[in-house]
Design a protein around this motif. Structure first.
Motif, short mmCIF file in Angstrom:
data_model
loop_
_atom_site.label_atom_id
_atom_site.label_comp_id
_atom_site.label_asym_id
_atom_site.label_seq_id
_atom_site.Cartn_x
_atom_site.Cartn_y
_atom_site.Cartn_z
N ASP A 20 27.68 59.26 -14.11
CA ASP A 20 28.89 59.96 -14.56
C ASP A 20 29.95 60.02 -13.48
O ASP A 20 31.15 60.02 -13.79
CB ASP A 20 28.55 61.37 -15.03
N GLN A 21 29.53 60.08 -12.22
CA GLN A 21 30.48 60.14 -11.11
C GLN A 21 30.97 58.73 -10.70
O GLN A 21 31.77 58.61 -9.79
CB GLN A 21 29.84 60.83 -9.90
N GLY A 22 30.47 57.71 -11.36
CA GLY A 22 30.91 56.35 -11.08
C GLY A 22 30.29 55.74 -9.83
O GLY A 22 30.81 54.76 -9.29
N CYS A 23 29.19 56.32 -9.35
CA CYS A 23 28.56 55.85 -8.11
C CYS A 23 27.39 54.92 -8.34
O CYS A 23 26.99 54.21 -7.42
CB CYS A 23 28.03 57.04 -7.32
N LEU A 24 26.79 54.96 -9.51
CA LEU A 24 25.56 54.19 -9.74
C LEU A 24 25.90 52.74 -10.07
O LEU A 24 26.36 52.42 -11.16
CB LEU A 24 24.75 54.82 -10.88
N LEU A 25 25.68 51.88 -9.09
CA LEU A 25 25.97 50.46 -9.27
C LEU A 25 24.88 49.80 -10.12
O LEU A 25 25.16 49.07 -11.06
CB LEU A 25 26.06 49.76 -7.90
N ARG A 26 23.61 50.09 -9.80
CA ARG A 26 22.46 49.53 -10.52
C ARG A 26 21.32 50.53 -10.51
O ARG A 26 21.19 51.32 -9.58
CB ARG A 26 21.94 48.25 -9.86
N ILE A 30 25.76 52.99 -5.33
CA ILE A 30 24.37 53.36 -5.14
C ILE A 30 23.47 52.51 -6.03
O ILE A 30 23.74 52.34 -7.22
CB ILE A 30 24.17 54.85 -5.42
N VAL A 31 22.41 51.99 -5.44
CA VAL A 31 21.38 51.27 -6.18
C VAL A 31 20.14 52.15 -6.18
O VAL A 31 19.66 52.54 -5.13
CB VAL A 31 21.08 49.90 -5.54
N ALA A 32 19.65 52.48 -7.37
CA ALA A 32 18.46 53.31 -7.50
C ALA A 32 17.27 52.43 -7.85
O ALA A 32 17.37 51.55 -8.71
CB ALA A 32 18.66 54.37 -8.58
N LEU A 33 16.16 52.65 -7.15
CA LEU A 33 14.91 51.96 -7.44
C LEU A 33 13.93 53.04 -7.90
O LEU A 33 13.55 53.90 -7.12
CB LEU A 33 14.37 51.27 -6.19
N VAL A 34 13.56 53.01 -9.17
CA VAL A 34 12.69 54.05 -9.71
C VAL A 34 11.48 53.43 -10.39
O VAL A 34 11.52 52.29 -10.83
CB VAL A 34 13.44 54.98 -10.69
#
Length: 141
Positions: A129-135, A52-56
């Motif tokens: 924490d779940q290992g899903c956040l790529l960026r 998952i890539v988050a744009l905030v």
């Protein structure tokens, strides 16, 4: 896998006790079963999303009380009223080197130790924490 199957039971959740994000997430995080949020949560449960890539933007931090920088009345306007002609320069290594007293005076105005993370911060932490956040890309300074 990326997310536990009982996602509704883990969000809200108690994040891993690491650093300042250790407090419990409020019970009213959001309804995780309706609309687009429900679809996304179902995809997380089914492990369809693993990178998952988050744009905030600054809004997730402003909601916690972090000063806004660019909007009218924000930190840059406040710095201009304090005599800084180019407020963005305050946040450079040259300014720190040449004007350490002014630099630390400004930073004392924007300390955040007393603030609490928002629900958005907790969700990003959960993804991490779940290992899903790529960026996580942000325009926050």
């Amino acid at each position: 896998g990326c997310f536990p199957m009982d996602l509704e039971q883990t969000v809200p959740l108690t994040p891993k006790a690491v650093g300042p994000l250790a407090p419990v997430i409020p019970d009213n995080l959001c309804n995780l079963s309706e609309g687009l949020v429900g679809e996304i949560m179902q995809g997380l449960r089914e492990k369809r999303y693993a990178r998952i890539v988050a744009l905030v933007g600054a809004g997730i931090s402003v909601a916690a009380g972090v000063p806004d920088f660019r909007s009218p009345g924000g930190l840059y306007d406040q710095l201009r009223s304090q005599g800084f002609e180019h407020p963005m320069q305050v946040f450079t290594s040259d300014f720190l080197r040449d004007n350490p007293e002014s630099f630390y005076k400004v930073f004392s105005q924007i300390r955040t130790e007393h603030l609490s993370p928002t629900q958005s911060h907790y969700f990003l932490r959960l993804l991490h924490d779940q290992g899903c956040l790529l960026r996580c890309y942000t325009q926050n300074i």
